[in-house]
Design an enzyme around this catalytic site. Structure first.
Site, PDB file in Angstrom:
ATOM      1  N   ALA A  73     -17.044  21.874   0.575  1.00 62.60           N
ATOM      2  CA  ALA A  73     -17.005  22.806  -0.551  1.00 62.60           C
ATOM      3  C   ALA A  73     -15.634  22.705  -1.221  1.00 62.60           C
ATOM      4  CB  ALA A  73     -17.241  24.225  -0.040  1.00 62.60           C
ATOM      5  N   GLN A  75     -13.453  24.884  -1.484  1.00 61.28           N
ATOM      6  CA  GLN A  75     -12.455  25.512  -0.606  1.00 61.28           C
ATOM      7  C   GLN A  75     -12.582  25.020   0.831  1.00 61.28           C
ATOM      8  OE1 GLN A  75      -9.741  27.200  -1.226  1.00 61.28           O
ATOM      9  NE2 GLN A  75     -10.154  27.005  -3.413  1.00 61.28           N
ATOM     10  N   SER A  76     -12.981  23.778   1.017  1.00 59.54           N
ATOM     11  CA  SER A  76     -13.161  23.239   2.372  1.00 59.54           C
ATOM     12  C   SER A  76     -11.829  23.086   3.106  1.00 59.54           C
ATOM     13  CB  SER A  76     -13.844  21.875   2.272  1.00 59.54           C
ATOM     14  OG  SER A  76     -13.759  21.198   3.517  1.00 59.54           O
ATOM     15  N   ASN A  77     -11.753  23.719   4.259  1.00 56.78           N
ATOM     16  CA  ASN A  77     -10.583  23.545   5.124  1.00 56.78           C
ATOM     17  C   ASN A  77     -10.601  22.165   5.757  1.00 56.78           C
ATOM     18  OD1 ASN A  77      -9.649  26.389   4.978  1.00 56.78           O
ATOM     19  ND2 ASN A  77     -11.647  26.749   5.915  1.00 56.78           N
ATOM     20  N   CYS A  79     -11.763  19.397   4.361  1.00 58.22           N
ATOM     21  CA  CYS A  79     -11.279  18.421   3.381  1.00 58.22           C
ATOM     22  C   CYS A  79      -9.760  18.485   3.264  1.00 58.22           C
ATOM     23  CB  CYS A  79     -11.944  18.647   2.031  1.00 58.22           C
ATOM     24  SG  CYS A  79     -13.687  18.147   2.020  1.00 58.22           S
TER      25      CYS A  79
END
Ligand SMILES: *Cc1c(COP(=O)(O)O)cnc(C)c1O
Length: 334
Positions: A73, A75-77, A79
């Site tokens: 997403a 806001q992917s942690n 990534c």
């Protein structure tokens, strides 16, 4: 069991601290609550993906890859931590992010940009559906790409949470935990903790709090976790079969769905901040903590229990949720 044969590179600082949340526990009139601080893994503001990447990116390097592809997403942690690790390892990094670019980058997305990774917006394909196409394009351009799966949840990622249970075992000098509670979403953390619990003969009840509604997944999330436990066991030559009746995945706290902050998450963030000075994230850990708070208030977890909350990170996304987390009305007059 043969875990040592799998190489690992160092990306974070371990062991992460184990701390007691005595003020929160006192406020809730509940059991002893401990927290495993995987928000402090140290890689670009930390989180549980750091552990997984230590095995996964070791494999990428071993295979001589020069480019990393992963998805998540906006806001992917996962990534964010992957992009940071790729920067450190001199690997080109491509992130496939669901949705459309926001007008202004905040939180994890802001940080992704600092790591100079390549960001591709994938609209409604939120879980890496576009990875094969990008992989082919990069190969055609002469790159040697490596796919880090969604959430880092493959066998190598899960393995890192077997090590995490060993780490916890070293740290916990007191009585055994009665419960281990954590946010579960792509299954790697859950699968690794299941195996760690088995391998180290732990008696705690291991309960993942599901934070995501099922969306067109090929396999129901429970099945994904079970398969990952069993395929990881096979890979490390562990004679163990995990079945559905052993799995605890609590889906009572999903609220309005992935990433939608409700009053429960807000309360969990506020209580953990004001009683412990610790930040939860709105998407994962606040939802899991709201579950723990409810389990305590409803008496399902008793005062005599000893609970471990596994903090999986994510606080950088707090800033992206500023509008949902406006606590200014709660400021009190002197
Ligand atoms: C990814 C993530 C989780 C879920 O871990 P999985 O192994 O994907 O189930 C929980 N909390 C945070 C903060 C995360 O970034």
């Amino acid at each position: 069991m043969h875990l040592k044969q799998f190489e690992k590179i160092s990306l974070g600082f371990f062991p992460t601290p184990l701390v007691e949340l005595s003020r929160l526990s006192h406020f809730l009139g509940g059991p002893k609550i401990f927290m495993k601080r995987d928000d402090l893994t140290g890689l670009a503001l930390g989180g549980n993906k750091t552990r997984k990447l230590e095995y996964i990116l070791a494999d990428a390097l071993k295979q001589g890859c020069d480019t990393i592809i992963t998805a998540g997403a906006a806001q992917s942690n996962h990534c964010r931590q992957t992009a940071a690790a790729a920067a450190k390892l001199n690997l080109q990094c491509h992130l496939l992010l669901g949705g459309d670019p926001p007008l202004k980058a905040q939180g994890n997305l802001l940080l992704d940009q600092l790591f100079a990774c390549h960001i591709h917006w994938t609209g409604t394909n939120r879980k890496g559906e576009d990875i094969p196409r990008l992989f082919a394009q990069l190969e055609a351009a002469g790159k040697n790409p490596y796919i880090v799966p969604y959430g880092g949840s493959n066998e190598l990622g899960a393995m890192s949470f077997i090590d995490a249970v060993a780490e916890l075992e070293q740290q916990n000098k007191g009585s055994e935990f009665s419960h281990v509670i954590f946010a579960s979403s792509s299954g790697g953390t859950h699968a690794g903790l299941v195996l760690g619990k088995h391998i180290y003969n732990k008696t705690f009840e291991l309960a993942g709090i599901n934070i995501d509604k099922e969306t067109n997944a090929a396999l129901p999330f429970e099945q994904q976790i079970i398969q990952l436990v069993n395929s990881t066991a096979k890979l490390i030559k562990l004679d163990y079969t995990f079945s559905k009746d052993q799995l605890i995945l609590n889906s009572d706290y999903i609220g309005k769905g992935y990433g939608i902050v409700g009053s429960q998450e807000k309360e969990a963030i506020a209580l953990t901040a004001m009683y412990e000075g610790i930040l939860l994230d709105p998407v994962y850990t606040a939802r899991a903590m709201s579950g723990l708070i409810h389990l305590i208030r409803s008496g399902k977890i008793a005062k005599s229990d000893k609970v471990l909350f596994w903090h999986t990170g994510g606080a950088p996304s707090l800033f992206a949720y500023a509008d949902d987390l406006d606590f200014s009305q709660s400021e009190t007059a002197i």
